[in-house]
Design an enzyme around this catalytic site. Structure first.
Site, PDB file in Angstrom:
ATOM      1  N   TYR A  95      31.525  57.222  33.887  1.00 62.51           N
ATOM      2  CA  TYR A  95      31.616  57.012  35.437  1.00 62.51           C
ATOM      3  C   TYR A  95      30.672  58.143  36.077  1.00 62.51           C
ATOM      4  O   TYR A  95      30.126  57.500  37.258  1.00 62.51           O
ATOM      5  CB  TYR A  95      33.037  57.353  35.810  1.00 62.51           C
ATOM      6  CG  TYR A  95      33.871  56.266  35.412  1.00 62.51           C
ATOM      7  CD1 TYR A  95      34.136  55.258  36.484  1.00 62.51           C
ATOM      8  CD2 TYR A  95      34.235  55.997  34.454  1.00 62.51           C
ATOM      9  CE1 TYR A  95      35.049  54.153  36.532  1.00 62.51           C
ATOM     10  CE2 TYR A  95      35.053  54.676  34.092  1.00 62.51           C
ATOM     11  CZ  TYR A  95      35.327  53.894  34.892  1.00 62.51           C
ATOM     12  OH  TYR A  95      36.011  52.664  35.086  1.00 62.51           O
ATOM     13  N   GLU A 137      42.448  53.220  32.876  1.00 65.36           N
ATOM     14  CA  GLU A 137      42.072  52.973  31.505  1.00 65.36           C
ATOM     15  C   GLU A 137      42.408  53.691  30.358  1.00 65.36           C
ATOM     16  O   GLU A 137      42.681  53.211  29.203  1.00 65.36           O
ATOM     17  CB  GLU A 137      40.420  52.994  31.499  1.00 65.36           C
ATOM     18  CG  GLU A 137      39.990  51.612  32.587  1.00 65.36           C
ATOM     19  CD  GLU A 137      38.558  51.799  33.012  1.00 65.36           C
ATOM     20  OE1 GLU A 137      37.827  52.798  32.444  1.00 65.36           O
ATOM     21  OE2 GLU A 137      38.200  51.139  34.150  1.00 65.36           O
ATOM     22  N   TYR A 190      42.334  37.613  26.285  1.00 67.30           N
ATOM     23  CA  TYR A 190      41.192  37.584  25.833  1.00 67.30           C
ATOM     24  C   TYR A 190      40.777  38.692  24.902  1.00 67.30           C
ATOM     25  O   TYR A 190      41.347  39.696  24.757  1.00 67.30           O
ATOM     26  CB  TYR A 190      39.946  37.246  26.880  1.00 67.30           C
ATOM     27  CG  TYR A 190      40.005  38.466  27.786  1.00 67.30           C
ATOM     28  CD1 TYR A 190      39.255  39.647  27.256  1.00 67.30           C
ATOM     29  CD2 TYR A 190      40.391  38.283  28.950  1.00 67.30           C
ATOM     30  CE1 TYR A 190      38.950  40.829  27.985  1.00 67.30           C
ATOM     31  CE2 TYR A 190      40.057  39.698  29.965  1.00 67.30           C
ATOM     32  CZ  TYR A 190      39.639  40.595  29.447  1.00 67.30           C
ATOM     33  OH  TYR A 190      39.445  41.837  30.402  1.00 67.30           O
ATOM     34  N   ARG A 206      30.922  39.411  24.846  1.00 65.10           N
ATOM     35  CA  ARG A 206      31.394  38.338  25.693  1.00 65.10           C
ATOM     36  C   ARG A 206      32.713  37.989  25.602  1.00 65.10           C
ATOM     37  O   ARG A 206      33.247  38.686  24.442  1.00 65.10           O
ATOM     38  CB  ARG A 206      30.778  36.880  25.186  1.00 65.10           C
ATOM     39  CG  ARG A 206      29.199  36.681  25.349  1.00 65.10           C
ATOM     40  CD  ARG A 206      29.009  36.307  26.867  1.00 65.10           C
ATOM     41  NE  ARG A 206      27.684  35.884  26.995  1.00 65.10           N
ATOM     42  CZ  ARG A 206      26.512  36.752  27.094  1.00 65.10           C
ATOM     43  NH1 ARG A 206      26.949  38.068  27.076  1.00 65.10           N
ATOM     44  NH2 ARG A 206      25.599  36.282  27.158  1.00 65.10           N
ATOM     45  N   ILE A 277      40.728  25.133  28.731  1.00 64.88           N
ATOM     46  CA  ILE A 277      42.177  24.687  28.182  1.00 64.88           C
ATOM     47  C   ILE A 277      42.507  25.864  27.172  1.00 64.88           C
ATOM     48  O   ILE A 277      43.612  26.120  26.754  1.00 64.88           O
ATOM     49  CB  ILE A 277      41.783  23.589  27.354  1.00 64.88           C
ATOM     50  CG1 ILE A 277      43.160  22.989  26.834  1.00 64.88           C
ATOM     51  CG2 ILE A 277      40.697  23.298  26.102  1.00 64.88           C
ATOM     52  CD1 ILE A 277      42.998  21.442  26.369  1.00 64.88           C
ATOM     53  N   THR A 278      41.551  26.831  26.935  1.00 65.03           N
ATOM     54  CA  THR A 278      41.682  27.716  25.766  1.00 65.03           C
ATOM     55  C   THR A 278      43.070  28.596  25.845  1.00 65.03           C
ATOM     56  O   THR A 278      43.808  28.487  25.055  1.00 65.03           O
ATOM     57  CB  THR A 278      40.457  28.481  25.114  1.00 65.03           C
ATOM     58  OG1 THR A 278      40.011  28.924  26.596  1.00 65.03           O
ATOM     59  CG2 THR A 278      39.393  27.263  24.604  1.00 65.03           C
TER      60      THR A 278
HETATM   61  C1  HEM Z   1      32.608  44.770  35.083  1.00 62.22           C
HETATM   62  C2  HEM Z   1      33.819  47.474  38.995  1.00 62.22           C
HETATM   63  C3  HEM Z   1      32.373  51.405  36.620  1.00 62.22           C
HETATM   64  C4  HEM Z   1      30.743  48.704  33.027  1.00 62.22           C
HETATM   65  C5  HEM Z   1      33.200  45.163  36.346  1.00 62.22           C
HETATM   66  C6  HEM Z   1      33.520  44.222  37.425  1.00 62.22           C
HETATM   67  C7  HEM Z   1      33.708  44.977  38.418  1.00 62.22           C
HETATM   68  C8  HEM Z   1      33.442  46.403  38.203  1.00 62.22           C
HETATM   69  C9  HEM Z   1      34.174  44.492  40.049  1.00 62.22           C
HETATM   70  C10 HEM Z   1      33.722  42.799  37.329  1.00 62.22           C
HETATM   71  C11 HEM Z   1      35.090  42.653  36.613  1.00 62.22           C
HETATM   72  C12 HEM Z   1      35.247  41.082  35.998  1.00 62.22           C
HETATM   73  O1  HEM Z   1      34.328  40.575  35.383  1.00 62.22           O
HETATM   74  O2  HEM Z   1      36.440  40.360  36.016  1.00 62.22           O
HETATM   75  C13 HEM Z   1      33.528  48.993  38.833  1.00 62.22           C
HETATM   76  C14 HEM Z   1      33.637  49.960  39.793  1.00 62.22           C
HETATM   77  C15 HEM Z   1      33.132  50.998  38.966  1.00 62.22           C
HETATM   78  C16 HEM Z   1      32.856  50.535  37.676  1.00 62.22           C
HETATM   79  C17 HEM Z   1      34.014  49.794  41.209  1.00 62.22           C
HETATM   80  C18 HEM Z   1      33.422  52.337  39.366  1.00 62.22           C
HETATM   81  C19 HEM Z   1      34.518  52.851  40.222  1.00 62.22           C
HETATM   82  C20 HEM Z   1      31.836  51.019  35.560  1.00 62.22           C
HETATM   83  C21 HEM Z   1      31.117  52.013  34.388  1.00 62.22           C
HETATM   84  C22 HEM Z   1      30.764  51.070  33.638  1.00 62.22           C
HETATM   85  C23 HEM Z   1      31.069  49.840  33.911  1.00 62.22           C
HETATM   86  C24 HEM Z   1      31.402  53.528  34.586  1.00 62.22           C
HETATM   87  C25 HEM Z   1      30.226  51.501  32.314  1.00 62.22           C
HETATM   88  C26 HEM Z   1      29.048  52.256  32.173  1.00 62.22           C
HETATM   89  C27 HEM Z   1      31.206  47.609  33.295  1.00 62.22           C
HETATM   90  C28 HEM Z   1      30.914  46.196  32.419  1.00 62.22           C
HETATM   91  C29 HEM Z   1      31.313  45.063  33.001  1.00 62.22           C
HETATM   92  C30 HEM Z   1      32.207  45.637  34.055  1.00 62.22           C
HETATM   93  C31 HEM Z   1      30.145  46.264  31.239  1.00 62.22           C
HETATM   94  C32 HEM Z   1      31.609  43.806  32.648  1.00 62.22           C
HETATM   95  C33 HEM Z   1      30.498  42.951  33.375  1.00 62.22           C
HETATM   96  C34 HEM Z   1      29.141  42.763  32.744  1.00 62.22           C
HETATM   97  O3  HEM Z   1      28.951  43.056  31.562  1.00 62.22           O
HETATM   98  O4  HEM Z   1      28.295  42.289  33.777  1.00 62.22           O
HETATM   99  N1  HEM Z   1      33.132  46.513  36.811  1.00 62.22           N
HETATM  100  N2  HEM Z   1      33.018  49.276  37.473  1.00 62.22           N
HETATM  101  N3  HEM Z   1      31.796  49.732  35.163  1.00 62.22           N
HETATM  102  N4  HEM Z   1      31.897  46.986  34.402  1.00 62.22           N
HETATM  103 FE1  HEM Z   1      32.478  48.145  35.650  1.00 62.22          FE
END
Ligand code: HEM
Length: 398
Positions: A95, A137, A190, A206, A277-278
């Site tokens: 973070y 988390e 999932y 994924r 459908i999954t």
């Molecule tokens: C996915 C917001 C911090 C890694 C997401 C999503 C949102 C989000 C809105 C999309 C959720 C979905 O797919 O339904 C935020 C916010 C953060 C934060 C507001 C800070 C307050 C972090 C941090 C990490 C991280 C610190 C790691 C370094 C990811 C990853 C995804 C994700 C890997 C999956 C989507 C992808 O791989 O493109 N986050 N996030 N996030 N976030 Fe965060």
């Protein structure tokens, strides 16, 4: 606690974020990955290429800014994201890194307009938002590790069986390599699958819905083969074409807040399009096994018979329910379905159980149309649950 002045400053910058939000997060990602390329083992590269993650993060930061003095209002949205973060292994130490580069990107894009006061206020606000994510988390990590059969992070699974379900969808039966009993999951949840394609530098992650009811010995996912040239298709193509029975994939504990409570009594209508459908089949099968008197209606839309998955499985499972019905809607004319065209208000009025709860899953345009139709026939929003594959984006249903 944030001071009133900080709250006021953050809220005052919301209009700027509205205009520059995506630009800021795009800049943020490019700087973040340059300084911390190891994070490319966690992030979905395809989402980056398509700008989808940028939009998702921008929307969330914007929503958080609007609600900065009452963050409890966005807790459900935070939980949904936290499920995904937990399943991907996002940790508290990530973070501050994200916060640092978000502030740098704001400064970079806004230039002189980003005064020290604004940056300090956003730094503090980000800290509060990050703490909310970290604490939610932490509970999820504890739960995943302490559940019977649970584990920390990722563990190896062997592909025990590959089974073709349609011309595009193949099921993978995944057994834990250590032979341990698997934790239960809620139907609709999932798993994150992690793999490395030979020649690639980084891991690819994924999310795939679990596509049948719980068994202690294996999890099943059913994957649609996306076009190879689509960046999103890299993993599905690899799974379909390269991985064989006996090969290994890594999985984290099942996650997600899109699920049904099997033991509820009220009627359920499960509506899916294509590979959506999954999770629906997982719900249907779980209810047929554990609560067979519950009224369940299963409505599935497919382009044609070739791409329709689980056709006979759905029929057999519905037959085990004392009050179950299933309908198939083929998009192409001239096929032997219950309806032709798209699922619309007319189809829903004839097929759905209008008194109950609804679950909808499929491509975004499909879901927008179905949710709009459900709303048009008077179904209240709180009775409609939906999930689509890919980062959370605003669904337009009005
Ligand atoms: C996915 C917001 C911090 C890694 C997401 C999503 C949102 C989000 C809105 C999309 C959720 C979905 O797919 O339904 C935020 C916010 C953060 C934060 C507001 C800070 C307050 C972090 C941090 C990490 C991280 C610190 C790691 C370094 C990811 C990853 C995804 C994700 C890997 C999956 C989507 C992808 O791989 O493109 N986050 N996030 N996030 N976030 Fe965060």
């Amino acid at each position: 606690m944030l001071s009133q002045q900080t709250i006021d400053t953050v809220k005052a910058t919301v209009p700027v974020l509205e205009v520059k939000g995506t630009e800021i997060t795009t800049r943020f990602y490019s700087m973040l990955f340059e300084a911390h390329p190891e994070l490319l083992n966690i992030f979905n590269h395809a989402n980056q290429k398509q700008g989808r993650q940028q939009t998702a993060l921008a929307n969330t930061v914007y929503a958080a800014a609007v609600h900065i003095d009452q963050l409890e209002a966005i807790i459900p949205a935070v939980k949904k994201i936290a499920h995904k973060h937990r399943s991907l292994g996002v940790l508290p130490e990530h973070y501050p890194i994200v916060g640092e580069y978000l502030l740098k990107a704001i400064k970079d894009v806004l230039g002189d307009a980003a005064t020290d006061d604004i940056l300090t206020a956003w730094g503090e606000a980000y800290g509060v938002i990050a703490d909310a994510f970290i604490s939610i988390e932490k509970d999820m990590y504890d739960e995943a590790a302490s559940a019977e059969g649970g584990w920390e992070g990722f563990k190896n699974f062997t592909i025990a069986k590959k089974e073709q379900e349609s011309s595009l969808i193949t099921s993978f039966y995944l057994k834990p390599a250590d032979g341990e009993k698997l934790p239960e999951f809620m139907p609709g949840q999932y798993v994150t699958v992690r793999t490395k394609i030979p020649g690639d530098e980084y891991m690819l992650n994924r999310q795939y819905s679990l596509s049948t009811s719980y068994t202690p010995d294996y999890y099943r996912i059913s994957v649609k083969k996306e076009a190879e040239q689509d960046p999103n298709g890299r993993v599905s193509t690899f799974l379909h074409d390269e991985l064989k029975e006996g090969d290994t994939l890594e999985l984290s504990v099942p996650a997600g807040d899109f699920f049904c409570n099997i033991h509820d009594e009220h009627p359920l209508t499960l509506i899916s399009g294509g590979v959506g459908i999954t999770p629906m089949y997982s719900m249907l099968k779980s209810i047929a096994e554990k609560n067979a008197d519950r009224p369940v209606t299963f409505i599935h839309a497919a382009r044609n018979q070739d791409v329709r998955a689980f056709g006979s499985d759905v029929q057999e499972t519905v037959a085990k329910l004392s009050n179950g019905k299933s309908y198939i809607v083929y998009e192409q004319e001239g096929l032997d379905g219950d309806f032709t065209g798209f699922i619309n208000a007319d189809v829903l009025k004839q097929a759905a159980n209008l008194d109950g709860e609804f679950f909808v899953c499929g491509p975004v345009p499909f879901m927008e149309a179905v949710i709009r139709s459900l709303t048009a026939i008077g179904i209240p929003a709180e009775k409609i649950n939906f999930e689509f594959f890919g980062p959370a984006m605003a669904i337009k249903t009005e």
